[in-house]
Scaffold this motif. Structure first.
Motif, short mmCIF file in Angstrom:
data_model
loop_
_atom_site.label_atom_id
_atom_site.label_comp_id
_atom_site.label_asym_id
_atom_site.label_seq_id
_atom_site.Cartn_x
_atom_site.Cartn_y
_atom_site.Cartn_z
N ALA B 50 1.26 -1.27 0.04
CA ALA B 50 0.06 0.35 0.15
C ALA B 50 0.93 1.14 0.23
CB ALA B 50 -1.10 0.43 1.37
N VAL B 51 1.84 1.44 0.81
CA VAL B 51 2.85 1.87 0.97
C VAL B 51 3.14 2.71 -0.68
CG1 VAL B 51 4.65 3.42 1.99
CG2 VAL B 51 3.31 2.08 3.28
N GLY B 52 4.31 1.18 -1.06
CA GLY B 52 4.71 0.91 -2.49
C GLY B 52 4.50 2.23 -3.48
N SER B 53 3.07 1.53 -3.45
CA SER B 53 1.45 2.28 -4.34
C SER B 53 1.41 3.83 -4.35
CB SER B 53 0.30 1.54 -4.87
OG SER B 53 0.08 0.42 -4.39
N ALA B 54 1.46 3.79 -2.83
CA ALA B 54 1.52 5.47 -2.87
C ALA B 54 2.69 5.91 -2.94
CB ALA B 54 1.04 5.83 -1.37
N LEU B 55 3.87 5.72 -3.05
CA LEU B 55 4.95 6.19 -3.25
C LEU B 55 4.96 6.39 -5.02
CD1 LEU B 55 7.26 5.07 -0.77
CD2 LEU B 55 6.29 6.90 -0.70
N ARG B 56 4.57 5.62 -5.76
CA ARG B 56 4.78 5.38 -6.95
C ARG B 56 3.83 6.52 -7.35
NH1 ARG B 56 5.32 0.61 -6.19
NH2 ARG B 56 7.03 -1.19 -6.51
N ILE B 57 2.82 7.08 -6.79
CA ILE B 57 1.88 7.93 -7.42
C ILE B 57 2.53 9.51 -7.16
CG2 ILE B 57 -0.17 8.39 -7.89
CD1 ILE B 57 -1.25 5.54 -7.54
N ASP B 58 3.21 10.16 -8.29
CA ASP B 58 2.42 11.00 -7.41
C ASP B 58 1.12 12.15 -7.20
OD1 ASP B 58 3.76 14.55 -8.93
OD2 ASP B 58 4.44 13.88 -7.28
N ARG B 59 1.29 13.49 -6.92
CA ARG B 59 0.07 13.57 -6.48
C ARG B 59 -1.09 14.50 -7.88
NH1 ARG B 59 -0.35 17.72 -1.42
NH2 ARG B 59 0.32 15.82 -0.50
N ALA B 64 -4.19 11.24 -13.67
CA ALA B 64 -3.83 10.56 -14.66
C ALA B 64 -3.30 9.20 -15.17
CB ALA B 64 -2.64 11.46 -15.77
N ASN B 65 -2.78 8.91 -14.10
CA ASN B 65 -2.28 7.13 -13.57
C ASN B 65 -3.91 6.63 -13.37
OD1 ASN B 65 0.31 7.94 -13.55
ND2 ASN B 65 0.87 7.42 -11.95
N ALA B 66 -5.10 7.37 -13.10
CA ALA B 66 -5.74 5.99 -12.33
C ALA B 66 -6.76 6.06 -13.90
CB ALA B 66 -6.72 7.61 -12.14
N ARG B 67 -6.48 6.77 -14.53
CA ARG B 67 -7.08 7.10 -16.38
C ARG B 67 -6.30 5.89 -16.82
NH1 ARG B 67 -11.28 6.15 -19.17
NH2 ARG B 67 -10.91 7.87 -21.45
N SER B 68 -5.64 5.65 -16.48
CA SER B 68 -4.28 5.02 -17.43
C SER B 68 -3.98 3.39 -17.38
CB SER B 68 -2.70 5.53 -17.24
OG SER B 68 -2.29 4.38 -17.76
N GLU B 69 -4.89 3.44 -15.36
CA GLU B 69 -5.13 2.04 -15.23
C GLU B 69 -6.39 1.56 -15.68
OE1 GLU B 69 -4.95 1.30 -10.71
OE2 GLU B 69 -2.84 2.46 -11.12
N GLU B 70 -7.01 2.15 -15.86
CA GLU B 70 -8.14 2.27 -16.03
C GLU B 70 -8.54 1.50 -17.66
OE1 GLU B 70 -11.33 5.03 -15.56
OE2 GLU B 70 -12.64 4.24 -17.71
N LEU B 71 -7.31 2.63 -18.87
CA LEU B 71 -7.06 1.99 -19.47
C LEU B 71 -6.70 0.36 -19.82
CD1 LEU B 71 -6.52 5.28 -21.74
CD2 LEU B 71 -8.50 4.18 -21.72
N GLU B 72 -5.46 0.39 -19.51
CA GLU B 72 -5.12 -0.74 -18.79
C GLU B 72 -5.69 -2.09 -18.99
OE1 GLU B 72 -0.83 -0.43 -16.86
OE2 GLU B 72 -0.27 1.25 -17.84
N ALA B 73 -6.47 -2.54 -18.13
CA ALA B 73 -7.38 -2.87 -17.58
C ALA B 73 -8.69 -3.14 -18.39
CB ALA B 73 -8.66 -3.10 -16.34
N ARG B 74 -8.69 -2.57 -19.25
CA ARG B 74 -9.84 -2.32 -20.55
C ARG B 74 -8.90 -3.60 -21.27
NH1 ARG B 74 -13.29 2.39 -22.53
NH2 ARG B 74 -13.42 3.21 -20.71
#
Lengths: 181, 266
Positions: B50-59, B64-74
């Motif tokens: 959980a902490v590692g995921s938080a560190l990967r994501i810049d504020r 943009a990452n959320a959108r990218s993850e959604e597209l990747e999932a699709r």
């Protein structure tokens, strides 16, 4: 005292688990926020040989149990670093000042990296298939170890009054009525 | 000057560790430690991931990452459907041809949690909380929840196992282009989350965005498990083989739960 040795062993288990199961998830140099080696180093600087040996072997063993990397031989490496730091703190950096603690912490990281490099290359030359340890850049690791060293020193000063000059202890004892010279 | 007692401690500890290592006692000790501490490691690894995921994501890039993850999932879902359809088509053809064939190799999956990672620029191995006691064995395939192959088990202890990811430079996996007539190449890891599809005969058509799947020629790795997408093809008319750079579909950075494919039906 066995209770303190057990406490050290328990903390060493937690430090090893942190290194293996928490810090290994961090991206990039953040993976260098490890505490197992620094726990051993702090014990080597501030505590007795029995305790740092327990700390080195237990934290190294726990971390190597749950990490897939096999080149670093963590218990032996932590032991070697603890031994050198213990020797340095008894012979060269005998003055327990902030500077000496920070210097020893940084020195520990440099020794650790050197030993790691040596161990990995000996095994590579002997043809062993290695999974390398993931670690931070050297600068990040040295800064992290210095921060931890300084923090531990300040905590010691705050809670033990071990490193206060005598005159300060005298004033404090008058005010608080607790510390005897 | 170190006290004699200290020197004795050092000597005894070093001798004990060396003897343990030489006599092969380290493994039982390791397995015992793993058994005792495994429940705690699950808590620690949950916190760490959980902490590692938080560190990967810049504020600023969170959205943009959320959108990218959604597209990747699709995209992954699309690939799964595509591969499944092609596999069904092929399976249908094979079944028609071999109506009396009874498969001897059935598989089931065992869920596992990733408890630690050892990922460097060249090597990529993760530790999972399943071992021989759960049916894990060396060479078995490990997949994500979506069915993408992540890697193979390279060490199996009683309670924990090590999984070498596809991007590890030592990783080799027999693979093929989805829908092809089982002409295979090798997926080799190249480090830094990249793998190459090598030793592919020139007559096989490799195209950008083509899906690479497992060939099914390895005993413990079933066929048609999606591996990755072709992102670049390296082809020289003078060479007997062509190569392709592939992007593994499994989200290696976010691997938390995986499944081991164990031979033997339910």
């Amino acid at each position: 005292m066995w209770s303190r040795r057990l406490l050290v062993a328990g903390l060493a288990v937690l430090a090893g688990l942190w290194d293996a199961c928490v810090a290994s998830w961090f991206p990039g140099s953040w993976a260098g926020l490890q505490v197992g080696l620094l726990f051993t180093v702090m014990l080597a600087i501030f505590s007795s040989p029995e305790r740092w040996m327990i700390g080195a072997i237990v934290s190294g063993s726990v971390a190597s149990t749950f990490l897939s990397s096999n080149g670093g031989l963590m218990p032996l490496r932590f032991f070697a670093v603890g031994f050198v730091i213990s020797y340095l703190s008894q012979r060269l950096f005998t003055n327990r000042s902030l500077m000496s603690v920070v210097a020893l912490s940084g020195c520990a990281t440099l020794i650790d990296r050197s030993v790691l490099w040596f161990m990995e290359h000996v095994q590579i030359w002997s043809g062993r298939s290695l999974t390398f340890e993931s670690h931070a850049t050297l600068g990040f690791a040295v800064i992290w170890s210095c921060i931890v060293g300084a923090t531990v020193f300040f905590l010691f000063v705050l809670f033990s009054k071990r490193f206060l000059p005598l005159i300060t202890i005298g004033r404090a004892s008058k005010r608080m009525g607790r510390v005897r010279l | 000057m170190p006290r004699p007692r200290t020197i004795a401690y050092i000597g005894i500890a070093l001798i004990v560790i060396a003897l343990f290592a030489l006599a092969g006692f380290i493994r039982p000790v390791r397995d015992f430690g793993a058994r005792v501490l495994l429940p705690i490691t699950r808590v620690f690894s949950g916190f760490g991931s959980a902490v590692g995921s938080a560190l990967r994501i810049d504020r600023t890039t969170r959205e943009a990452n959320a959108r990218s993850e959604e597209l990747e999932a699709r995209l992954r879902a699309q690939v799964v459907d595509y591969v499944r359809l092609r596999a069904l088509e092929e399976e249908n053809r094979a079944l028609r041809a071999q109506a009396k064939f009874i498969s001897e190799h059935e598989f089931r999956t065992v869920g596992a949690r990733v408890i630690s990672r050892s990922v460097s620029s060249q090597t990529a191995v993760v530790e999972i909380d399943r071992g021989k006691n759960d049916g894990a064995d060396i060479g078995q395939a490990v997949i994500t929840e979506d069915g993408f192959i992540v890697g193979k088990i390279v060490r199996a202890g009683d309670r924990t196992s090590s999984v070498m990811l596809l991007s590890d430079t030592r990783s080799r996996l027999a693979a093929t282009v989805v829908g092809s007539d089982r002409v295979t190449g090798i997926v080799e890891g190249r480090g830094n989350a990249v793998a190459h599809f090598t030793l592919v005969p020139q007559e096989v058509t490799l195209e950008k965005d083509g899906v690479i799947v497992t060939a099914g020629t390895e005993e413990k790795v079933p066929g048609d498990l999606p591996i990755g997408l072709v992102i670049d093809v390296e082809r020289k008319p003078t060479d007997p083989f062509q190569n392709a750079v592939i992007e593994p579909l499994a989200p290696v950075d976010r691997l938390r739960l995986v499944s081991i494919i164990v031979p033997g039906g339910n």
